[in-house]
Design an enzyme around this catalytic site. Structure first.
Site, mmCIF file in Angstrom:
data_model
loop_
_atom_site.group_PDB
_atom_site.id
_atom_site.type_symbol
_atom_site.label_atom_id
_atom_site.label_comp_id
_atom_site.label_asym_id
_atom_site.label_seq_id
_atom_site.Cartn_x
_atom_site.Cartn_y
_atom_site.Cartn_z
ATOM 1 N N PRO A 226 0.871 -1.345 -0.021
ATOM 2 C CA PRO A 226 -0.087 0.193 -0.197
ATOM 3 C C PRO A 226 0.783 1.298 -0.078
ATOM 4 O O PRO A 226 0.653 2.255 -0.773
ATOM 5 C CB PRO A 226 -0.812 -0.015 1.239
ATOM 6 C CG PRO A 226 -0.915 -1.578 1.481
ATOM 7 C CD PRO A 226 0.426 -2.301 1.116
ATOM 8 N N LYS B 9 5.672 9.183 -11.793
ATOM 9 C CA LYS B 9 4.273 8.701 -11.318
ATOM 10 C C LYS B 9 3.473 9.901 -10.699
ATOM 11 O O LYS B 9 2.298 10.330 -10.787
ATOM 12 C CB LYS B 9 4.248 7.338 -10.450
ATOM 13 C CG LYS B 9 3.046 7.176 -9.633
ATOM 14 C CD LYS B 9 2.104 6.115 -10.414
ATOM 15 C CE LYS B 9 0.716 5.876 -9.647
ATOM 16 N NZ LYS B 9 -0.153 5.375 -10.475
#
Ligand code: NAD
Length: 297
Positions: free
Chosen positions: A66, A171
């Site tokens: 995560p 990103k």
């Protein structure tokens, strides 16, 4: 065929691991969630008894976790993956995490004699399932050459963005543009509507004019304009607002770290914080138009 360890078999990790197994690799996976391990076992993935089990005999280990704290916990320390793996094992972290953690883990991997790549993805669960992900990769040329055949199984568009942490940098910069532009599109379409302009007419004009952008064309926040848009499905994601919120916060942490001014990124992060705190994290990120336009529901 190679033996590949895979840690983190969640929404993204499991379909990615499945594609590696489908290609003929021996995939040994592990997840803290029993349900994820069960699903992996049913999909033909060997499930290790503990995290460290994924490195045993592995040529490469992929992690899909995560956030930064999970990556630190799993990689570092005496019981971490880096300490347990045979020298020279290739590590590929596909999680979207902060650049500083990514660079710290790269340095630890180099210190332990392992090549490493950060390789966050875009394309979502559908891209993971179909093997069509985009990989933004940071790390040395040599490590990239080793990882490329694996990326080609799980993805379609594979870009080497430079040294350690540059995949994460690419990103978050990309997603900061996306978050800001979705808010800009939401403002313009809300204003247009209040001025008596049919949103379809505004789209016809703007999508072919200087205001055009990817968010407007692919994820238009007004229902009934773009067929594939989440707006047509009651804003079911797609790309969840909670994920956009996470990526915008990562962009702001990175900007702080290097002293970069990103005033519109900061504003976008604040607006998504308001939106997510109001209980909308599970909606598509394009639903931010409800906040911008002052919708009642
Ligand atoms: P997820 O929560 O479904 O999966 C993460 C998995 O990691 C969970 O199954 C969790 O149990 C496991 N995990 C956590 N700590 C662990 C540990 N110590 N050992 C073993 N397993 C552990 O999340 P996801 O949607 O698969 O996303 C994973 C990453 O990919 C995130 O960084 C996310 O930002 C990024 N990402 C997600 C999407 C998307 O559409 N879901 C798109 C692009 C990028």
């Amino acid at each position: 065929m190679a033996r590949i360890g895979f840690l983190g078999l969640g929404n993204m990790g499991l379909p990615m691991a499945k594609n590696l197994a489908k290609d003929g690799h021996e995939v040994v996976g592990f997840d803290l969630s029993k349900a994820a391990c069960k699903a992996a076992g049913e999909a033909g993935i060997t499930v290790a008894g503990a995290a460290a089990g994924v490195v045993e005999g592995a040529e490469a280990v992929v992690t899909m976790l995560p956030a930064g704290q999970h990556v630190r916990a799993v990689y570092l320390g005496d019981e971490g993956l880096l300490a347990k793996a045979a020298t020279g094992t290739l590590f590929i972290d596909c999680s979207t995490i902060d650049v500083a953690t990514s660079r710290d883990v790269h340095a630890a991997a180099a210190g332990a004699g392992h090549p490493m790549l950060d390789a966050p993805v875009s394309g979502g669960v559908a891209g993971a399932e179909s093997g069509m992900l985009t990989f933004m990769v940071g790390g040395s040329e040599e490590a990239f050459a080793k990882g490329k055949p694996l990326f080609e199984i799980m993805g379609r568009n594979i870009v080497h963005a430079g040294g350690a942490g540059n995949g994460q940098a690419a990103k978050i910069c990309n997603n900061m543009i996306l978050g800001i532009s979705m808010i800009a599109v939401s403002e313009a379409f809300s204003l247009g509507e209040k001025l008596g302009l049919d949103p379809k007419t505004l789209f016809k004009i703007s999508s072919n004019a200087s205001g055009s952008c990817w968010a407007m064309i692919n994820h238009n926040p007004v229902p009934g304009i773009v067929e594939t848009s989440a707006a047509n499905r009651d804003y079911q994601p797609g790309f969840a607002a909670a994920m956009m919120h996470k990526d915008l916060k990562l962009s702001q942490a990175a900007a702080d770290h290097v002293g970069a001014a990103t005033p519109l990124g900061a504003e976008a992060a604040a607006l998504y914080t308001l939106f997510v705190n109001a209980g909308n994290g599970g909606l598509d990120y394009s639903a931010i138009i409800k906040l911008i336009g002052g919708a009642k529901d």
